[in-house]
Structures are given as structure tokens and as C-alpha cells.
Design a protein around this motif. Structure first.
Motif, short mmCIF file in Angstrom:
data_model
loop_
_atom_site.label_atom_id
_atom_site.label_comp_id
_atom_site.label_asym_id
_atom_site.label_seq_id
_atom_site.Cartn_x
_atom_site.Cartn_y
_atom_site.Cartn_z
N GLY A 294 0.83 -1.20 0.00
CA GLY A 294 0.00 0.00 0.00
C GLY A 294 0.86 1.25 0.00
O GLY A 294 2.00 1.23 0.47
N THR A 295 0.32 2.32 -0.54
CA THR A 295 0.98 3.62 -0.46
C THR A 295 0.08 4.55 0.32
O THR A 295 -1.03 4.84 -0.11
N PRO A 296 0.55 5.02 1.49
CA PRO A 296 -0.28 5.97 2.23
C PRO A 296 -0.18 7.35 1.59
O PRO A 296 0.89 7.76 1.13
N VAL A 297 -1.30 8.04 1.55
CA VAL A 297 -1.28 9.41 1.04
C VAL A 297 -2.00 10.30 2.04
O VAL A 297 -3.03 9.94 2.59
N ALA A 298 -1.39 11.47 2.28
CA ALA A 298 -2.02 12.42 3.20
C ALA A 298 -2.08 13.79 2.52
O ALA A 298 -3.03 14.11 1.82
N GLY A 299 -1.03 14.59 2.67
CA GLY A 299 -1.04 15.92 2.06
C GLY A 299 -0.90 15.89 0.55
O GLY A 299 -1.44 16.73 -0.15
N GLY A 300 -0.18 14.91 0.06
CA GLY A 300 -0.02 14.77 -1.39
C GLY A 300 1.04 15.66 -1.99
O GLY A 300 1.35 15.55 -3.18
N THR A 301 1.63 16.55 -1.20
CA THR A 301 2.47 17.59 -1.82
C THR A 301 3.76 17.03 -2.41
O THR A 301 4.35 17.66 -3.28
N ASP A 302 4.21 15.89 -1.92
CA ASP A 302 5.35 15.24 -2.56
C ASP A 302 4.90 14.06 -3.39
O ASP A 302 5.45 13.79 -4.45
N LEU A 303 3.87 13.38 -2.89
CA LEU A 303 3.44 12.14 -3.54
C LEU A 303 2.71 12.38 -4.86
O LEU A 303 2.81 11.61 -5.79
N TRP A 304 1.99 13.51 -4.90
CA TRP A 304 1.05 13.68 -6.00
C TRP A 304 1.60 14.51 -7.16
O TRP A 304 0.86 14.95 -8.02
N ILE A 305 2.89 14.76 -7.13
CA ILE A 305 3.47 15.52 -8.24
C ILE A 305 3.33 14.67 -9.49
O ILE A 305 3.93 13.62 -9.63
N GLN A 306 2.48 15.17 -10.38
CA GLN A 306 1.98 14.31 -11.45
C GLN A 306 3.08 13.80 -12.38
O GLN A 306 3.03 12.68 -12.83
N LYS A 307 4.08 14.63 -12.62
CA LYS A 307 5.07 14.17 -13.58
C LYS A 307 5.95 13.06 -13.00
O LYS A 307 6.60 12.35 -13.73
N ASP A 308 5.93 12.94 -11.67
CA ASP A 308 6.73 11.89 -11.06
C ASP A 308 5.98 10.56 -10.98
O ASP A 308 6.58 9.53 -10.78
N LEU A 309 4.66 10.63 -11.13
CA LEU A 309 3.89 9.40 -11.05
C LEU A 309 4.31 8.50 -12.21
O LEU A 309 4.49 8.95 -13.33
N GLY A 310 4.49 7.27 -11.92
CA GLY A 310 4.98 6.38 -12.96
C GLY A 310 6.48 6.23 -12.89
O GLY A 310 7.04 5.25 -13.35
N LYS A 311 7.17 7.24 -12.31
CA LYS A 311 8.62 7.12 -12.14
C LYS A 311 8.94 6.58 -10.75
O LYS A 311 9.90 5.87 -10.56
N ARG A 312 8.11 6.98 -9.78
CA ARG A 312 8.34 6.52 -8.42
C ARG A 312 7.67 5.17 -8.21
O ARG A 312 6.73 4.82 -8.91
N ALA A 313 8.15 4.46 -7.23
CA ALA A 313 7.55 3.16 -6.93
C ALA A 313 6.35 3.38 -6.00
O ALA A 313 6.47 4.03 -4.97
N TYR A 314 5.22 2.89 -6.40
CA TYR A 314 4.03 2.99 -5.56
C TYR A 314 3.47 1.60 -5.33
O TYR A 314 3.59 0.72 -6.16
N GLY A 315 2.84 1.49 -4.18
CA GLY A 315 2.10 0.26 -3.96
C GLY A 315 0.84 0.28 -4.80
O GLY A 315 0.39 1.33 -5.24
N ARG A 316 0.27 -0.89 -5.01
CA ARG A 316 -0.91 -0.96 -5.89
C ARG A 316 -2.19 -0.61 -5.14
O ARG A 316 -3.25 -0.52 -5.74
N ARG A 317 -2.05 -0.40 -3.83
CA ARG A 317 -3.23 -0.04 -3.06
C ARG A 317 -3.00 1.36 -2.49
O ARG A 317 -2.02 1.61 -1.78
N LEU A 318 -3.88 2.26 -2.81
CA LEU A 318 -3.75 3.63 -2.34
C LEU A 318 -4.53 3.76 -1.03
O LEU A 318 -5.70 3.44 -0.98
N VAL A 319 -3.85 4.19 0.03
CA VAL A 319 -4.50 4.26 1.34
C VAL A 319 -4.52 5.72 1.79
O VAL A 319 -3.49 6.31 2.09
#
Lengths: 296, 774, 162
Positions: A33-58
Motif C-alpha cells: 500500500g501507499t499511504p497518502v495524506a497531504g499529497g504535496t510530494d506524492l502527487w506531483i503528477q510528472k513523477d507518477l509512474g517514475k516513483r515506486a508505488y504500492g498498488r493499493r492507495l491508502v
């Protein structure tokens, strides 16, 4: 119809809107799982797909147990979901540990301070994480929780031992940061945070430095120094602290402290600044803070 | 009793920008927001190499991806190139020369599918030797970027006036300097974007951010196999442009090619990272200056050699010497001039035009150099500049006839308002005093064209104006609105001529199918030229109305005026007849019916340069002088600009809100150039393609701005106005650099004055003086 | 296409619901599902503020906010500020002072200033400059934006035009 600006096809199998700590750590238990709260680092759209994420968004944003800033038995506990704005405006922190609000004031922008959490700033393990530095100076501990053998398993780890490298922590798979806590600083303590500018806040530190301790005339005791963007992780500078501890600060003592700092940091060249400049700035920040004490 | 209407003028007031209410409420749909029925999205696969042969491009997997409608490569496109030297094929066939090179493009049902398809395109390269530095590119044996230019010189310009050698022999002092100005980029908030739509006849409608829609038709059509007449360019609202859209860049023909192939509307939008990497930059230049003077400080000659890093292809950046040359030859009285410019092909990204166009670079070099010369001459910065300042009536070596100018006024007022000389002496004396924070003050002045620039056969603009039965005017102008406020200026000028309110004027623009021809938004020309054309059209309409009213009232036309919707007696303002009523009478008059519909095409009285670069190329010229007062942290190198005194000859203020906004915004952009903005390009790759690492000015960093407008009243400009929008960006950086020198004695010749660079220079000087100490 | 999640929230005073991709940003959903194009995607990483919206009373970069986290929240966008009583004081001040040029940053600026004035209608110039430190404008140099913010604050405090 797909959204035009939808992300790179990021495979998410499940979304969990956790409303309790129990639900959150259960959803994260298998480490997928990938925990998400503020999103300010996690949700940077251009990085999605480059970073490793769990398949379950929590989504842990609504877990009440992870919020709040409170004192209990001489220990201050800041919930992982406390935002930079909450830290900036906390009456408790403004009174008991004003270096934390002062650091929050140099953190990104209003919009990001409204979203970014202290847990996220720690979990992201950036060498330049602003809020980590005063927490290191406060000898803070990270509180962690995971679902293990059908119960919530909690532990505490010194923040200074939590970082393993850029973007890497010593959290176990499935382990969630629940809070950060530290002893309420003794009366008469001070703390100062310095960061490269010239912008007041919206800048990823080329160098940041935090110093805390107690002032007794021209001496500092219980000295704590932490520096950011000068090593693979935010670091404490124990030898420099020892150099300063209890010493009457004059030009010679300051020079020795700066020399020690220079040996303790190992900055690199990158597009934001050279190693030379990072050393130069770190020294300037420490010299300024020590000079203030020396002249007092 | 008829009412009495006093005379009112909108020119000179704070007019509300016509589109501001829509923009403040989120109603405006920008080009980036545009959605057409059945529209596809497109993305470009760019090179990963800075210089390589393309051995193979395999698009099979991408084509097979569900949702992909078309994938094109050079093999699908006509062999035609775009750009100033036609050296830039929209899709590269066998070779890439820069990191931004376009290899293939995808049209698909969503951007996400496009992204995935781009990843599935396989490209095989064979790397070629690279060159990134101008001087290295000029060495024998250097990698050749374009086979038809074996010496790597894309363009060369030169200007000679008088006898530099003799002037040098007669000079008491010769001062030399080298100034390397850097890469910066526009940072338009709205990223590059276009939408192409092709009809069954093959006619193309291109929704574009272009700043030169009419000439663009000629530039782009050949690469599409389309007749220019079959191309309609519509410019929806844009999120900034600042010169970045004065050329055709590959993405627009690519988008049209995809629309032609898919027979569906196609929208192509850059990512922010792509915007940093693949949109044009300001032209970087290496200046070598030698300039002479007499003992009393009178300039004798300027000898300037420049190398421009052209990058892999040639856009307008290579032509910035046309403007740089004007500053070298004509800014201050310089009797003898020699100027050489060569634009050198390298494997770097390439430069386009950018607000200030060659003059930002030139003014940095010239005004920094002037400060050094003043010191050599033993004069203060104001006295030295005044001694050499141009005067009204001067004809410069390049033939610019400086008529209504006031450089001396700009300098004197800037000096007085800032208390320059007192502070300058005090801060210089304060360099040696203890203390980490030093203060400094610096000045710079600039000359720029303020009435367009005749670089084409015409520098004109057309207007169609009509009045309806309700006395509402529609003004169809060839001029373009890109956020700068031309719409409002035109409405003000027309309202004044026709005695109407601003809300009675509808300005229709930004569509080649409706607007008459115009050169485009550049060279500080729109208010001057589109404004003049609109005003002349309004005068023709006014004459028709007054003729009719005079006939009806049996008085002379000169005895009448138009005010607040009425024909009035000019002497006392007494209303005679409502304009709308009169218009209806004219309209519904049987066989004598007259609709008020007029046209105008305004050609400014400027000249093309001759082959020696001599010609009065602008209809007006203008100066600005800026003073910067700064505080420098000598440890961190951080510069805090505290106050800017801006004095600018604006001819006459049309919209006070607009002119202040242009100057304040120009100063912010110029301060970014001076202090923080740099596109870091290493071995052809952009290292900081993000607002995280490319810092534009933010609100807390901005200084207090004290503006003074000199209203010299241009004889030709509309209501006396001059073009104003480039000067503030041009003039500010050297004022800051000169202030840094005043504060610290450290001179930084190569901008930006980034904190690290300043700290390093101050530290190195301290090291030297420590070593030099006994 | 990634997983979709059903969410319901309050948007500019109205209860709404939508199925949104689990990985979509609030910005994308507001723009594409609700046709609210005022907020812009400019940098996509929280450096420019052009996407600013107000969520439960706090300004947020909607490009960095997971759309799924809109669930149950109260959201205001620039479109929601223009109401039956006319333009919001911040919008009106932007129009009057000339704080709008290309306008691409305007929606975000208006929302961020509205947020700052909601928290402190008496905010002075220095505070307002810090309030918009995360909002980039390439046209105005911020002078007229700050002038507009000060004028709006005055109006919200019940004063007339300054």
C-alpha cells in the motif's frame, strides 16, 4: 471517456479511505500500500509512474488518531497528520518550541503548508527536509505503527536513526509514521532555523541549519546542531556540538566550531548549488548564530 | 432645455481592462482550455541525444496501442523545413541536433494514452561528436551541425560607421570588457499549445498562441502542403507570450499534420518540463567590447564583437543583432562604431525572440561598460551619461532620427528622485566599513524603438470599424491581444473619437478571417500602430456622423463634437441629437441609406534598413532610466533589491493601469534576468526544467517601485503615445549590477547575479587581499 | 484506465458527486468532470499556485490534491465567488486596479488572497506578499495584485474604496 489530463496509466487496484488507525495499518500491512495524506510530494503528477508505488492507495487523511499537537507528561507529541500550518499556528509550540513554527514559516508556500504534514516531511526522507532539522535538535522520536500478528504493533525510533539515505527510511514494510514526539524543552531554551534564500520560504534548501540549546551568557549548553542538504540525509553535527558545549564563545571558539562543521558535512554539487557554496552558507549560518551569542 | 455635456477623455485614465471581469471570474476560456468535438490529443517524442544519427524509428507498438489514432514520423511528412533559415524540419528524418528534437508524434484519445504510446516508440541512434561552445564550434575540425554551413556560422551581421582605428588613436582612454549573457526562458504560465482542425476541403483552422498570425500563414503553410489562403489562424486568450510565439516552431505543423491524417481536431499541449526544454530561450551572447573616450569623458568609439550561441536550428534569436546593433551604435553619442555578430551553430537548444529582443543583452553590456568608463574618466555615473547623452534632433550612425526624446530628463529625474549622488558616494565609502550587509545604488539607461520596427516591407495594421443602430461600435483590428492590454487601449482611443463609453465598444481581434493584416505583437508596436489605425478609422466614422449632423443642423462640422453618445455644440457642450438616433436616420433613409462602416490601414512613417543597416526603422524612439537601490549580504551573496526608481519616456499615457502594469511586470521580469533566472544547460541538456529550480520573481522578493512617466508627446503616436512595454525589462539588470559594484566593489560581468556567484566573487576577493597582505 | 472511486462533496455550495480515477488530481476532476476551467495546471508541483482552490476553508494546490480526498469536503473555486450579490470583493478589486493582464494566474491569486483575507481582513502589505509567495505571476510584477488585495481587505472590513 478518459480524462484528457489523466495520469500516466498508473495501476492502482484498490483505494482505501481509512478512517481509523486500525483500518490504515491493516490496509498497509502487506507492504503493497501507499499511504497518502497531504499529497504535496506524492502527487506531483510528472513523477507518477517514475516513483515506486504500492498498488493499493491508502488515504490516511481522516485518521483522527494521527492528528493533533498536544503535551502529555512533559512530552510534546505532534501527530503525523499535523500540517505545517498547524505547526506554524500552534499556541503550544509557539510557547514551548518556537523553533518549530519558525521553521514552518520558511516552509514552501501557504497552500503547501496547508496540506503538507510533518509525517510526510519525515517519510519522504529528503536530505533537504526543513522540518526534520529542528526535530533532530529536539532529540525527537518517530512513532511508528504497523499491523503485525493481528494487532497494532507500535515502536519508537530516534529520528536521527530513522533515515537510511535519500528517500530511504528504516521503517519496516507496512509501517506508518503516527507521530513525532520530544521532551518539552527546558525553560530558557532557544532554537534558530536558517535557510538559503533570498526567497523567504518557497525554496528547496540549498543549505539549512538549525541550532538549539540553552544560553548562559556567552556560553551555550545542551547544544544541538542539525544541517540539511549537506549529506545524503539531514544530519546532526555532534562533534561541532561538543566543540561549542559550555565554551565561552569568542572569535577563536567560533572558528573552531566552523572548522568542525566543515569536517562534519559532506555536501555535493548540484544544479541548486555547489559543494563550495553549501559549505560557505552552512558556515555563515552557524557563524551568525554563534556570533549573536558571543556578542550578547 | 437640452443637456450640457462636458468634454471627457478616456485616454489618460485608469481604464478597466476589457477582459478583466471574465478573467477574474474564471469565465475566460484560454487556448489551453479549448475542447472541440471529437478532439484528439497529441504528444511529441523527442530526442534523448544531443547529436546523433537516427538509425531506426519503430512505431509499430505505439500504433497498436488501443486509443492511438495516428503516429507520424518524418517519413509521413513533406520534406520542408521551418525557421528563419529554413533549417528546421518539423520532424527530424535522419539526424537530431538538440535534446529537444522532434522524432515522432502521436495522436490519441487522451494525453495518458499519448504518453504511453511515446514510450512504445523505439528509436535507435548512433551518437555523433558534439559541440556546445561557440569558440569551439568555430575551430577547424569542429563537428559540423548543418552540412550546408561547414563553418557552423548560421548568420553574421556587421555594422561600420566612421573610422574606429583613427578614433582609437585619438582616444585618451580605451576600456575593454567581456560580458557573457545567459540563457533564460519566457516561463509563460500557459504552456505551448495549439489545436488544429481541418475541413473536408482541406482548409485548416489553427488555434494558436502565435503573436504574428498573418505572417505566420506564409511561414507555416508550405510545411503543410496548404495554400496560405486556406489557413485561418485564431488566437484564443493565452497565458502569456512575451515574444516566445513570434516564429513557427515544430509542434504547430506537427499538430496540423496529425489533424490532416486523422481528419479529427487535434490538440497538442506541452508539459511544463517540455516547456522548459523545448520552447525558445532568450539569445545568449558573448560580448567583447572596446570603447574609447577623451580625457573629459566624451565617447570616441565603440568596437564590439559578439558570438551568439545559435543552438541546433535558427529561429529569431539569431537575428537579435539587428536590435543589439541599434544599442551599440545609437545609445549615447558614439561617433565611430564597429560591430560584428556571428550566430554559431551548436548542439544546444535554440533561442527565439523575447521581450527586449537583443536589447536586454546589449544594454547589460553597454551600461555595465559605461559604468566602468565613468570610473576611469573620474566622473560619477550620472555626469558621464549626461555628457554623452543623445539630444532631440540627433541622427544616429544607423540613421535613427531621435525626435521627441528626453534621455537627459530620464537621467536627471532618476538621479534626483533617488538622491543618487549622495547615496552613491556614501555607499562607496561604506564598502570598507565593517558589517556583513552592504548597500549600493546603481543606474542604467536604455534606448528602444517605440513606434514599431520596419523589418518587413510593411509595419502596418488595418482596422474595420462599424457602428450599429444603437451607437455601439465594433472595432475589428489586425492587432492581437495577448494579455498586454491592446484591446482596452483601442477602445479608449475609439471611444474618445466617437464620444462613446468604453462599454459601447466591442473590440474584435485575434482571428485572421476577420481582422485586416497586421505584423504582430512585437517591437513595442501595438499601441502605436494598431492604436493609430483604430484611431484613424474612428476619425473617419466620426467625420461621417458629424457631416450628417452638420447637414441636419445646418452648421459647420467644426462647430460640433461627439460626447457621451450625443452630437453636441463644440463650444458649450449643448446636446443636439443622440448619436444612435442620428445613425438610425442615416440607416433608414431609403436610397440614401448610409451605414457607418469604415476601414483604415496605417503604415507608420518608418524605413527598412539598407544593406549597411542604415535606416530610420522605427516611427518613434524612447528612453528609460532606472535606479536600483540594493542591500547585499556579503556572506550569503543574496541581493535584496529595495527600491527601483523607474523613469520612462512614454510619449503619453493611454491607460494608466495598463502602463503601470507593463512597467511593474517588466521590472519583475528584468529582475529575474538580473538575479535569479538562468536556464542551466550543460552539454546540451537543460538541468533545471522546473519552477523549483528556475526561479522567477515572487511577490515577497519584489522591491518598492517608484514610477515617473515623462510625457514627451510623440507627434505621430496615437494621442501622443509611444510603445512602452519592452524598456523596463531591458534597462533594469545593469542598474542592479552597477549597484552591486557600488556596494561591494565587486563587478560581475556575467549575469545573473545569483547569490552563489556574488558570494563567491566577494569571497575570492577577500582571499586575494588576505594573500596580498604583508 | 485506473480504478475509479465514487465521491460526493460540496462544490461552490452545491452537493455533487462523481466517479473519479483514484490517481487523478482534484484539479483534473474539477476541470474535466465539472467544467470549472478557472483553476489552471501550470507547474504541476506546487510552485505556482495557479490551481489554488479553497477546501474546508484552507487554500490548496488542487494539482497536488488527490481527487478522492475531495470526498465529504466543502470546495470553493473562483467560479463560486461570483454570486447573486455580484463579484466577490477580491474579484472586483482585481478588475478595478488592473491586477489582471494575461489572467492565467488570476483565478489562483484571487482564491489565495480570498483565503488570506478570510483569515485576516486587516492583513497588511508584507503579510499579503507572503500570502501569495506560492503564486507566480509573469505579467504584473505583483504590484497591482497587492494593491487589489489591500483594497479588497478594506472593502471586506466595511470600508469604502481606499
Amino acid at each position: 471517456m478518459p480524462l484528457a489530463q489523466e495520469l500516466k496509466p498508473l495501476e492502482i487496484d484498490a483505494y482505501v479511505d481509512a478512517v481509523s488507525l486500525d483500518a490504515a495499518v491493516r490496509a498497509l500491512a502487506d507492504g503493497a500500500g501507499t499511504p497518502v495524506a497531504g499529497g504535496t510530494d506524492l502527487w506531483i503528477q510528472k513523477d507518477l509512474g517514475k516513483r515506486a508505488y504500492g498498488r493499493r492507495l491508502v488515504n490516511i487523511r481522516r485518521v483522527a488518531a494521527l492528528g493533533g499537537i498536544a503535551e502529555e507528561g512533559g512530552r510534546i507529541r505532534i501527530g503525523a497528520l499535523a500540517t505545517m500550518t498547524e505547526i506554524l499556528e500552534s499556541p503550544l509550540l509557539l510557547r514551548a518550541a518556537p523553533v518549530l513554527p519558525a521553521t514552518a514559516d520558511r516552509f514552501a508556500s501557504v497552500q503547501i503548508r496547508n496540506a503538507a504534514t510533518v509525517g510526510g516531511n519525515i517519510a519522504n526522507a529528503s536530505p533537504a527536509a526543513d522540518m526534520v532539522l529542528p526535530l533532530l535538535c529536539l532529540d525527537a522520536e518517530v512513532e511508528l505503527a504497523r499491523w503485525h500478528e493481528n494487532r497494532i504493533d507500535r515502536r519508537r525510533l530516534p529520528l536521527a536513526a530513522f533515515f537510511a539515505g535519500p528517500g530511504k527510511t528504516r521503517a519496516l514494510p507496512g509501517e506508518l509514521i503516527t507521530a513525532v514526539s520530544f521532551d518539552r524543552p527546558a525553560a530558557g531554551s532557544f532554537g534558530a532555523f536558517q535557510k538559503s534564500g533570498p526567497r523567504p520560504a518557497l525554496e528547496i534548501a540549498r543549505v539549512a541549519l538549525c541550532i538549539a540549546g540553552r544560553r548562559e551568557g556567552r556560553r551555550l549548553t545542551s547544544v544541538r546542531i542539525a544541517a540539511g542538504a549537506v549529506a545524503p540525509t539531514p544530519i546532526r553535527c555532534p562533534r561541532t556540538e561538543a566543540e561549542i558545549e559550555g565554551v565561552a564563545l569568542d572569535d577563536a571558539a567560533i572558528a573552531r566550531a566552523l572548522e568542525s562543521l566543515g569536517r562534519e558535512i559532506a555536501p555535493i554539487d548540484d544544479v541548486r548549488g555547489s559543494a563550495w557554496y553549501r559549505r560557505h552558507l552552512a558556515a555563515a549560518f552557524l557563524e551568525e548564530e554563534l556570533g549573536r551569542v558571543a556578542r550578547s | 432645455m437640452n443637456k450640457v455635456i462636458p468634454k471627457h477623455s478616456f485616454v489618460g485614465t485608469r481604464a478597466v481592462k476589457l477582459d478583466a471581469p471574465d478573467k477574474a471570474t474564471g469565465r475566460t476560456r484560454y487556448i489551453n482550455d479549448l475542447v472541440l468535438p471529437r478532439m484528439l490529443y497529441a504528444k511529441i517524442r523527442r530526442s534523448e541525444r544531443v547529436h546523433a544519427r537516427i538509425l531506426r524509428v519503430d512505431t509499430a507498438k505505439a500504433k497498436a496501442l488501443p486509443g492511438v489514432v495516428a503516429v507520424i514520423t518524418a517519413a509521413d511528412t513533406p520534406e520542408i523545413a521551418i525557421g528563419v533559415l529554413k533549417d528546421n524540419p518539423p520532424l527530424k528524418r535522419d539526424r537530431v541536433r538538440t535534446i529537444r528534437d522532434e522524432i515522432a508524434a502521436v495522436a490519441a484519445e487522451s494525453e495518458a494514452i499519448c504518453d504511453e504510446a511515446l514510450r512504445l516508440i523505439e528509436v535507435e541512434y548512433e551518437d555523433l561528436p558534439t559541440v556546445f561552445d561557440c569558440t569551439e564550434a568555430l575551430q577547424p575540425g569542429a563537428p559540423v551541425i548543418h552540412a550546408n554551413r561547414p563553418d557552423n556560422i548560421a548568420m553574421a551581421h556587421q555594422f561600420d560607421h566612421g573610422d574606429v582605428a583613427a578614433a582609437e588613436a585619438a582616444s585618451d582612454f580605451v576600456v575593454e570588457g567581456a560580458y557573457n549573457v545567459h540563457y533564460v526562458t519566457h516561463c509563460n504560465l500557459g504552456v505551448s499549445c495549439c489545436v488544429a482542425d481541418v475541413d473536408v476541403e482541406g482548409r485548416v483552422t489553427l488555434y494558436s498562441q502565435t503573436q504574428y498570425p498573418f505572417i505566420m500563414k506564409m511561414d507555416i503553410a508550405p510545411s503543410l502542403g496548404v495554400h496560405p489562403g486556406d489557413l485561418r489562424v485564431i488566437q484564443p486568450p493565452v497565458g502569456g507570450a512575451f515574444g516566445s510565439k513570434l516564429d513557427v516552431y515544430p509542434y504547430e505543423p506537427i499538430c496540423v499534420l496529425l489533424a490532416q491524417k486523422t481528419r479529427r481536431p487535434v490538440k497538442l499541449v506541452f508539459s511544463r518540463e517540455e516547456e522548459f526544454v523545448a520552447s525558445p530561450t532568450r539569445q545568449p551572447v558573448e560580448f567583447r567590447i572596446r570603447a574609447g573616450m577623451k580625457r573629459d569623458g566624451t565617447l570616441t568609439f565603440r568596437d564590439v564583437d559578439t558570438l551568439l550561441n545559435n543552438g541546433g536550428y535558427t529561429s529569431w534569436g539569431a537575428t537579435t543583432p539587428f536590435v543589439t546593433m541599434r544599442t551599440i551604435s545609437s545609445h549615447y553619442r558614439v561617433p565611430h562604431v564597429r560591430y560584428r555578430a556571428r550566430a554559431i551553430y551548436t548542439n544546444n537548444p535554440y533561442a527565439g525572440s523575447f521581450r527586449g529582443y537583443g536589447n536586454v543583452q546589449a544594454t547589460w553590456a553597454v551600461e555595465t561598460h559605461m559604468d566602468k568608463m565613468a570610473e576611469v574618466a573620474g566622473l560619477d555615473p550620472i555626469a558621464f551619461r549626461l555628457k554623452n547623452a543623445n539630444e532631440p534632433g540627433d541622427v544616429t550612425p544607423q540613421g535613427a532620427r531621435l525626435a521627441n526624446i528626453d534621455l537627459k530628463g530620464c537621467l536627471r529625474i532618476a538621479a534626483e528622485k533617488s538622491d543618487f549622488l549622495r547615496k552613491w558616494a556614501a555607499y562607496r565609502a561604506g564598502r570598507a566599513a565593517p558589517g556583513r550587509i552592504k548597500r549600493g545604488i546603481g543606474i542604467a539607461a536604455s534606448l528602444h524603438n517605440a513606434g514599431g520596427a520596419k523589418i518587413h516591407k510593411s509595419d502596418g495594421c488595418g482596422t474595420i470599424l462599424k457602428l450599429d443602430d444603437y451607437a455601439r461600435a465594433t472595432v475589428i483590428t489586425g492587432g492581437s491581444e495577448i494579455g498586454q492590454g491592446l484591446d482596452t487601449v483601442i477602445a479608449q482611443l475609439v471611444a474618445d473619437e466617437l464620444g462613446l463609453a468604453l462599454r459601447d465598444i466591442t473590440v474584435v481581434m485575434n482571428d485572421t478571417a476577420t481582422g485586416p493584416w497586421d505584423v504582430g505583437v512585437h517591437a513595442s508596436r501595438s499601441t502605436y500602430i494598431a492604436g493609430n489605425s483604430a484611431r484613424r478609422a474612428a476619425r473617419k466614422a466620426r467625420a461621417m456622423i458629424l457631416d450628417e449632423a452638420a447637414k441636419q443642423a445646418n452648421v459647420g462640422v467644426a462647430q460640433l463634437d461627439l460626447r457621451a453618445g450625443f452630437v453636441v455644440q463644440a463650444d458649450n457642450g449643448v446636446a443636439i441629437v443622440a448619436i444612435d438616433k442620428l445613425l438610425r436616420q442615416m440607416h433608414f433613409a431609403g436610397e440614401d441609406a448610409k451605414l457607418v462602416m469604415v476601414t483604415d490601414y496605417y503604415e507608420p512613417p518608418s524605413e527598412n534598413e539598407d544593406k549597411n543597416h542604415v535606416g530610420d526603422m522605427s516611427a518613434a524612439y524612447s528612453h528609460a532610466a532606472h535606479v536600483a537601490e540594493i542591500a547585499v549580504d556579503t556572506r550569503t551573496g543574496e541581493i535584496k533589491v529595495e527600491t527601483i526608481w523607474s523613469v520612462q519616456d512614454v510619449g503619453r499615457i493611454v491607460n494608466r493601469n495598463g502602463i503601470e502594469g507593463q512597467i511593474e511586470g517588466g521590472i519583475a521580469m528584468g529582475l529575474g534576468y538580473a538575479l535569479s533566472e538562468e536556464l542551466v544547460i550543460e552539454r546540451g541538456r537543460v538541468r533545471n526544467p522546473s519552477f523549483r529550480d528556475y526561479h522567477v520573481m515572487t511577490a515577497p522578493e519584489m522591491p518598492k517601485i517608484d514610477m515617473t512617466f515623462l510625457e514627451t508627446g510623440d507627434a505621430e503616436g496615437p494621442a501622443g503615445a509611444k510603445g512602452i512595454a519592452e524598456l523596463p525589462t531591458i534597462v533594469i539588470a545593469p542598474a542592479v549590477g552597477n549597484a552591486l559594484y557600488n556596494a561591494t566593489g565587486v563587478r560581475i560581468d556575467h549575469p545573473p547575479l545569483a547569490a552563489e556567484k556574488v558570494a563567491r566573487a566577494i569571497w575570492e576577493r577577500a582571499q586575494r587581499s588576505t594573500r596580498a597582505a604583508p | 484506465m485506473s480504478l475509479e472511486v465514487e465521491i460526493a462533496f460540496t462544490l461552490n455550495g452545491r452537493a455533487v458527486s462523481a466517479a473519479v480515477p483514484a490517481t487523478a488530481s482534484a484539479l483534473t476532476v474539477l476541470r474535466e468532470r465539472f467544467d470549472l476551467a478557472g483553476a489552471k495546471l501550470v507547474c504541476g508541483e506546487g510552485e505556482c499556485g495557479a490551481c489554488t482552490i479553497i477546501v474546508d476553508g484552507l487554500s490548496r494546490n488542487s494539482c497536488l490534491m488527490p481527487a478522492v480526498d475531495l470526498a465529504g469536503r466543502t470546495v470553493r473555486t473562483v467560479e463560486g465567488l461570483w454570486g447573486e450579490r455580484g463579484l466577490d470583493p477580491v474579484q472586483q478589486a482585481f478588475v478595478d486596479t488592473g491586477a489582471v493582464q494575461c489572467g492565467y494566474c488570476t483565478a489562483g491569486m484571487v482564491m489565495q488572497i480570498r483565503h488570506a483575507l478570510d483569515r485576516n481582513p486587516a492583513a497588511g502589505e508584507a503579510e499579503l506578499r507572503r500570502a501569495i509567495e506560492g503564486n507566480v505571476c509573469r505579467c504584473t510584477g505583483y504590484a497591482k495584485v497587492i494593491e487589489a488585495a489591500l483594497a479588497a481587505g478594506q472593502r471586506m472590513r466595511g470600508g469604502g474604496a481606499p
